[in-house]
Design an enzyme around this catalytic site. Sequence first.
Site, PDB file in Angstrom:
ATOM      1  N   HIS A  17       0.654  -1.389  -0.020  1.00  0.00           N
ATOM      2  CA  HIS A  17      -0.130  -0.024   0.033  1.00  0.00           C
ATOM      3  C   HIS A  17       0.648   1.070  -0.042  1.00  0.00           C
ATOM      4  O   HIS A  17       0.393   2.421  -0.655  1.00  0.00           O
ATOM      5  CB  HIS A  17      -1.010   0.084   1.305  1.00  0.00           C
ATOM      6  CG  HIS A  17      -1.625  -1.037   0.666  1.00  0.00           C
ATOM      7  ND1 HIS A  17      -2.410  -2.276   1.611  1.00  0.00           N
ATOM      8  CD2 HIS A  17      -2.894  -1.041   0.217  1.00  0.00           C
ATOM      9  CE1 HIS A  17      -3.483  -3.031   1.557  1.00  0.00           C
ATOM     10  NE2 HIS A  17      -3.425  -2.305   0.431  1.00  0.00           N
ATOM     11  N   ASP A  51      -5.804  -1.067  -8.318  1.00  0.00           N
ATOM     12  CA  ASP A  51      -5.416  -2.153  -7.262  1.00  0.00           C
ATOM     13  C   ASP A  51      -6.384  -3.650  -7.298  1.00  0.00           C
ATOM     14  O   ASP A  51      -6.988  -4.132  -6.703  1.00  0.00           O
ATOM     15  CB  ASP A  51      -5.754  -1.284  -6.042  1.00  0.00           C
ATOM     16  CG  ASP A  51      -5.489  -2.419  -4.665  1.00  0.00           C
ATOM     17  OD1 ASP A  51      -4.829  -3.419  -4.904  1.00  0.00           O
ATOM     18  OD2 ASP A  51      -5.662  -1.594  -3.188  1.00  0.00           O
ATOM     19  N   GLU A  66     -14.935  -0.308  -6.032  1.00  0.00           N
ATOM     20  CA  GLU A  66     -14.831  -2.619  -6.309  1.00  0.00           C
ATOM     21  C   GLU A  66     -16.267  -2.962  -6.222  1.00  0.00           C
ATOM     22  O   GLU A  66     -17.370  -3.346  -6.029  1.00  0.00           O
ATOM     23  CB  GLU A  66     -15.248  -2.196  -4.365  1.00  0.00           C
ATOM     24  CG  GLU A  66     -15.147  -3.860  -3.780  1.00  0.00           C
ATOM     25  CD  GLU A  66     -13.948  -5.085  -4.572  1.00  0.00           C
ATOM     26  OE1 GLU A  66     -12.405  -4.185  -4.655  1.00  0.00           O
ATOM     27  OE2 GLU A  66     -13.940  -5.856  -5.358  1.00  0.00           O
TER      28      GLU A  66
END
Lengths: 289, 289
Positions: free
Chosen positions: B67, B160, B111
């Site tokens: 991260h 990501d 997401e």
Amino acid sequence: MAEILKNDWFYEYFTGNAKFGIKIKDHFIDTRSEFQKIDFYDSYEYGRFFTLDGFIMLTERDEFIYHEMLVHLPMAVNADAKNVLIIGGGDGGAVRELVRYPGVRHIDMVEIDRMVVDLCREYLPQTASKLGDPRVSLHFCDGIAFVREAQEKYDLILIDSTDPVGVGEGLFSQAFYEDCARLLAPGGVMVNQHESPYYEGDAVEMERAHKKLSSVFPVCRVYQFHMPTYASGHWLFGFASQDRDPLVFDAAAWNALGLHTDYYNTELHRGCFALPNYVLRRLGKAREK
Amino acid sequence: MAEILKNDWFYEYFTGNAKFGIKIKDHFIDTRSEFQKIDFYDSYEYGRFFTLDGFIMLTERDEFIYHEMLVHLPMAVNADAKNVLIIGGGDGGAVRELVRYPGVRHIDMVEIDRMVVDLCREYLPQTASKLGDPRVSLHFCDGIAFVREAQEKYDLILIDSTDPVGVGEGLFSQAFYEDCARLLAPGGVMVNQHESPYYEGDAVEMERAHKKLSSVFPVCRVYQFHMPTYASGHWLFGFASQDRDPLVFDAAAWNALGLHTDYYNTELHRGCFALPNYVLRRLGKAREK
């Protein structure tokens, strides 16, 4: 520690709670020398590999990373190195890379365990095939005693040792490092296997080595590389010297040598000294202890 | 693929012939969302960790590496970034690092799998605790459709994602990258999960991603980091932009922010773009294909 489970997976335990498994084709050497347990395997993913006391020393697939970073980085810094001492390195990989330099005139390689060399010569010609180079003198004796008694000066000393347990332990001692410092010629460089920063057991050994080296050598730096078959994949070498800054080197001159490498290059040479903060902090604390 | 052996070791297969084992304390979530298999574990070495379709996404012990490298490097380059888009990142780790910057005004996080976010909020507060930051808008939808339809401009886009299989596959497509390029504000930067150079399956995906990115973005660089629980420990992010050189940045300004980091620093920022030769060659060939 290693175990063979169901006769087809070799496991190395990085810690008691993390392990790395390699599917093996064959476990063709299972022996013990005067000094340590020695096993040779053939595998699908890594080709042949061997272990000492259950720890992976090298695999055919990724040993180029370790040996290129061990040899070419200090050779780029001390480009005129003629006389080299290797402590350990029984697999021959360090010698293989060193003899590519015409300027290297003589290599003393001091390996305590002749059986490792004999087995690598027979089963790992990829690394061992240059051990017969006329510039190489093999000494099958204790590296600690060798450096204590030696009078010769070396431009480059490579400590290509196992971890600091068992036979490799003395190669991480302060007295040993002091003897190495005494043997370095002016401008000479020492590079040593410096463990890993990630798993706690390895990181403690990293700290211990750095603390001792820092008390012996005015220049004491650490560089990193990606080694897939070593614990965490994050491994370190130490760069020690009386006076050589590892980042002061002639990149163009090294590149003009035309040596083909698969990992090392002169940009990476600069990059690999840039360590993560958590590693820098542990090394900093080690120096203060 | 993963297996639990004797109910106490979790294994991730890096390839069919190499695997990584973690001794587990507890396997406390074993479920399936609309999109993928989801498992949460507690372990001795890595704390809690979770897997999607059997692949480790993060562990409490080493997620800081991923991260920090995902967020701080591009934020050091594009220090004025105000509007950020994250595709994936359901664990919240990217958001946690981003909201440390007062200059970041808004974050759209897209997401696809709400269950991942809900489980991370409950069981991984270490990464998910900042998802409630008022600057964060959560969008539970397909990232591909989101970027196709979006009209807003972003200073920073972070991909990501999981690996390019299953739900993550479309996040490695050329059309997706083209949409991201269209959404980048002038001076904007995109960073994407770029797989690993070492094991052949991962390296092929690295090549594919790089080939596509190179055809879309004038600036297309790759940087590396040491990630102990990902295959080989050698992992990559891509840095893509119309015009930003990742090595042109104000290190003093970033350091003046006073952000405590355990992996990233501005020296490492420069070092991590220095890739091994074997990686450079594969990336170079990928661009030529």
